[in-house]
Design an enzyme around this catalytic site. Structure first.
Site, PDB file in Angstrom:
ATOM      1  N   ASP A 443       0.824  -1.213   0.000  1.00  0.00           N
ATOM      2  CA  ASP A 443       0.000   0.000   0.000  1.00  0.00           C
ATOM      3  C   ASP A 443       0.862   1.269   0.000  1.00  0.00           C
ATOM      4  O   ASP A 443       2.084   1.210   0.240  1.00  0.00           O
ATOM      5  CB  ASP A 443      -0.879  -0.034   1.262  1.00  0.00           C
ATOM      6  CG  ASP A 443      -2.219   0.669   1.089  1.00  0.00           C
ATOM      7  OD1 ASP A 443      -2.337   1.503   0.185  1.00  0.00           O
ATOM      8  OD2 ASP A 443      -3.134   0.393   1.896  1.00  0.00           O
ATOM      9  N   ASP A 505     -10.863   1.967  -3.114  1.00  0.00           N
ATOM     10  CA  ASP A 505     -11.440   1.670  -1.801  1.00  0.00           C
ATOM     11  C   ASP A 505     -12.956   1.749  -1.846  1.00  0.00           C
ATOM     12  O   ASP A 505     -13.623   1.407  -0.871  1.00  0.00           O
ATOM     13  CB  ASP A 505     -10.914   2.653  -0.747  1.00  0.00           C
ATOM     14  CG  ASP A 505      -9.597   2.177  -0.150  1.00  0.00           C
ATOM     15  OD1 ASP A 505      -9.162   1.059  -0.492  1.00  0.00           O
ATOM     16  OD2 ASP A 505      -8.999   2.917   0.649  1.00  0.00           O
TER      17      ASP A 505
HETATM   18  C1  DGJ Z   1      -5.909   1.754   1.895  1.00  0.00           C
HETATM   19  C2  DGJ Z   1      -6.279   0.549   1.095  1.00  0.00           C
HETATM   20  O1  DGJ Z   1      -6.786   0.938  -0.145  1.00  0.00           O
HETATM   21  C3  DGJ Z   1      -7.278  -0.282   1.871  1.00  0.00           C
HETATM   22  O2  DGJ Z   1      -7.692  -1.366   1.084  1.00  0.00           O
HETATM   23  C4  DGJ Z   1      -6.628  -0.735   3.127  1.00  0.00           C
HETATM   24  O3  DGJ Z   1      -5.562  -1.592   2.840  1.00  0.00           O
HETATM   25  C5  DGJ Z   1      -6.156   0.459   3.924  1.00  0.00           C
HETATM   26  N1  DGJ Z   1      -5.328   1.327   3.148  1.00  0.00           N
HETATM   27  C6  DGJ Z   1      -5.406   0.023   5.149  1.00  0.00           C
HETATM   28  O4  DGJ Z   1      -4.867   1.066   5.834  1.00  0.00           O
END
Ligand code: DGJ
Length: 683
Positions: A443, A505
């Site tokens: 990430d 997300d």
């Molecule tokens: C952002 C990501 O897009 C989510 O899927 C998740 O992993 C969060 N970060 C976790 O902090």
């Protein structure tokens, strides 16, 4: 005269340059395939008499347009030595054939003391023209480089509009279609990583239905521009964006740009996307050398967030295995002190309170159930409240005298530091060695600031690529998912180091239907992380039924992101059916071509496979306002063959291809939010 032309062909495209020993190659043609042997009727300058009040030396569009020497359009290079040597024009050109479809043009600017090598490959397997540029400072003083295009591409006079994508966290791939005029078009990303709001590529529509596309294989700052030029064509420049002073080449030093992937199709946008899919597929380094069926994921994020409880996670794993999940990905919240987003990034060992015996009990529980175990990391980040930051505050990007600006309570680490990369490599390698981890979700949850004191934007990207490559080399069976607060790092550069993108997300299926369409313009469906989320959707609060949520996720790399333990029985059964359906269909969804269309009245469709054997995925995203449903016209079918059209439920029908092309497929009534799948086979 034909020996002045350099010509590359692929099955669907042709590129032609006019090459002379004393100037950069002139762009003569880039477009749909011309027959073998066709060359321009005359050298370009012979075709165009000198216009009034113009330079006696005509300077047409070339592969590396300069500045101050008769080219009045946008330059491919902006560079100087302490205010000198900023006029640029190649004085020598030598063409080298590296392979049947690959040319390298070696340019020299003897006056500005530069050497430029442009590599052009027109890949017969994908129809994608790949271009990159290497600039070498052959002078005796430092060369400051403010701009260096990876590629300068010509667009024909009938180019009408350009489709690019904007957005934000939770809303990626928002399409923007701009009319091309005589004013310039420009998109620029200064966020330091690929970004949510400026995908590094675009598609151009022409009046005759031809479409062009280009994307930059880079995960950092970027610039692309399209400008009208004096002969009615347009020039399309794509390249990395540099900060002032970022690129200073010492004598003898070189810089090589990221690659541009460019293509053209007489079949419009779908043809462009299909070529991109072929090229992207060829760039992925799959463990074992070939893609295995994309495993169904269970991701813990929206079901658990930071609230990790070993027993609950084991129960989740049990429930996941029961419905056919194949990979369990433990998201954020597992490492030392990580109870919310205010702390601990950088401290990459299991939290001793949540996991007193480390992650092994959970990981082994998962693998004993027959699933793979995956782990979330965010290596390029640090919270000020972390052991790593307290030990090495200087490892965070910063500018002396300026505040350290946080986002999501975190700072960005300076990936140019070898000692930092070593720390991260060893921390992650320890986890990969000690645990049965076969997957990393990687990430990156904020934009870059402060990339100025000593680290630079470019070094940041290269440092990250290097760390990923080192981990991949040491653990070749581990797949990596590229995520950046959802889809903030989706690009053809990181594809060389990763195997899946977290698309957004936002898992709301109505929003996703459109986000995924933008994604598929550039990337193939098997890389598109698409999950079934909870109801109501966490990002939007909208309520959608399980059939619709799972139907929208189906064509991508399917996953589930909710607490399965709390699903009612009907939903759990429906999800299990959807997973079985995905497993039955994924081979066809993830190979072959993709076509996309819409049919008015809130109906979107995409077809996957080959024209004689297609999965047709039809999505209604809002209730109808028509008394009778629209017909779906399917232009990719064979007009000379009849088709067996088989809905998932109900009787198959035989319909002629020409009827489906011209009149379309009649659709049954669909609820306001619904997905239908038909299988079409040529008879
Ligand atoms: C952002 C990501 O897009 C989510 O899927 C998740 O992993 C969060 N970060 C976790 O902090």
């Amino acid at each position: 005269m034909s020996d002045i032309y350099a010509i590359l062909h692929s099955p669907a495209c042709t590129a032609i340059w006019e090459v002379r020993a004393d100037e950069a190659p002139l762009w003569r043609y880039w477009g749909p395939r011309l027959p073998d042997g066709v060359v321009p009727p005359a050298p370009l300058r012979e075709e165009r008499p000198e216009p009034s009040f113009s330079l006696h030396h005509d300077m047409p569009l070339n592969l590396f347009p300069g500045i101050g020497m008769g080219w009045f359009g946008a330059p491919a290079l902006a560079a100087h030595r302490a205010g000198r040597d900023w006029t640029h024009a190649a004085t020598q050109c030598r063409m080298e054939t590296l392979a049947e479809n690959t040319l390298r043009f070696h340019l020299v600017d003897a006056v500005a003391e530069l050497a430029i090598a442009i590599t052009a490959r027109l890949d017969p397997a994908s129809d994608v023209l790949t271009l990159s540029t290497t600039l070498t400072n052959t002078g005796v003083d430092v060369l400051d480089v403010n701009w260096l295009a990876s590629a300068c591409l010509p667009l024909p006079p009938d180019a009408q509009s350009v489709l690019s994508y904007t957005g934000r966290h939770n809303s990626e791939f928002v399409p923007v279609e701009d009319t091309l005029s005589r004013s310039g078009w420009r998109r620029e990303n200064r966020r330091g990583l690929t970004s949510h709001d400026c995908f590094p590529g675009a598609l151009v529509r022409c009046a005759d239905g031809t479409a062009y596309g280009a994307q930059l294989a880079w995960s950092g700052n970027h610039i692309q521009s399209i400008d009208w030029i004096d002969d009615g064509r347009r020039q399309w420049l794509l390249g990395e964006g540099f900060a002032p002073g970022e690129i200073r080449l010492a004598p003898g030093d070189s810089i090589t740009t990221p690659e541009v992937l460019a293509t053209v199709s007489a079949h419009g946008m779908d043809g462009v996307s299909q070529a991109f899919h072929r090229a992207i597929r060829a760039r992925i380094a799959w463990p074992g050398g070939a893609m295995s069926p994309r495993k169904v994921h269970l991701n813990t994020w929206e079901g658990f967030y930071f609230d990790h409880d070993l027993d609950a996670l084991k129960e989740l794993a049990d429930a996941a295995a029961t419905i056919g999940i194949e990979r369990f990905v433990l998201d954020d919240g597992w490492f030392a002190g990580r109870d919310d987003d205010t702390s601990s990034l950088g401290d990459w060992w299991p939290d001793p309170v949540k996991y007193p015996e480390g992650l092994a009990p959970l990981a082994h529980h998962v693998t004993a159930l027959g699933m793979e175990f995956g782990l979330w990391v965010e290596p390029e980040m640090v919270n000020p409240d972390s052991g790593l930051y307290r030990a090495h505050p200087d490892w965070a990007l910063h500018v002396d005298g300026r505040p350290r600006l946080t986002a999501r309570n975190q700072l960005v680490l300076d990936m140019s530091l070898p000692q930092l990369r070593d720390y991260l490599f060893h921390a992650i390698a320890l986890l990969l060695r000690e645990l049965p981890i076969s997957y990393l979700k990687w990430d990156h949850n904020r934009d870059l600031t402060h990339a100025g004191n000593h680290a630079q934007y470019r070094a940041q990207v290269l440092g990250t690529y290097e760390l990923m490559a080192r981990l991949r080399a040491a653990f070749p069976s581990v797949e990596i998912e590229s995520c950046a607060g959802g889809g903030g790092r989706i690009d053809a550069g990181i594809v060389a180091h990763s195997h899946r993108f977290w698309t957004s997300d936002c898992i709301d299926a109505v929003s996703r239907a459109s986000i995924q369409r933008g994604f598929l313009r550039f990337m193939p469906p098997e890389l598109m992380g698409s999950h079934v989320g909870a109801c109501p959707a966490h990002s939007t609060g909208r309520m959608q039924g399980m059939a619709f949520r799972s139907g929208v996720a189906l064509p991508g790399h399917f996953g589930v992101e909710l607490d399965l333990r709390h699903l009612n029985e009907a939903d759990r059964d429906e999800l299990a059916v959807a997973i079985a359906r995905y497993k039955a269909l994924r081979e066809q969804f993830h190979h072959g071509h993709v076509w996309q269309g819409d049919a008015d009245d809130h109906i979107l469709w995409q077809a996957h496979g080959e024209p004689h054997d297609l999965l047709l995925h039809i999505t209604r995203i809002a209730p109808t306002s028509w008394r009778h449903a629209p017909h779906l016209r399917l232009p990719m079918l064979d007009p000379d063959r009849s088709y067996r059209v088989a809905p998932e439920q109900g009787e198959p029908r035989e319909i002629h291809g020409s009827w489906l092309i011209q009149n379309g497929l009649p659709l049954p009534p669909m609820k306001g939010e619904a997905v239908l799948i038909h299988h079409l086979t040529a008879l």
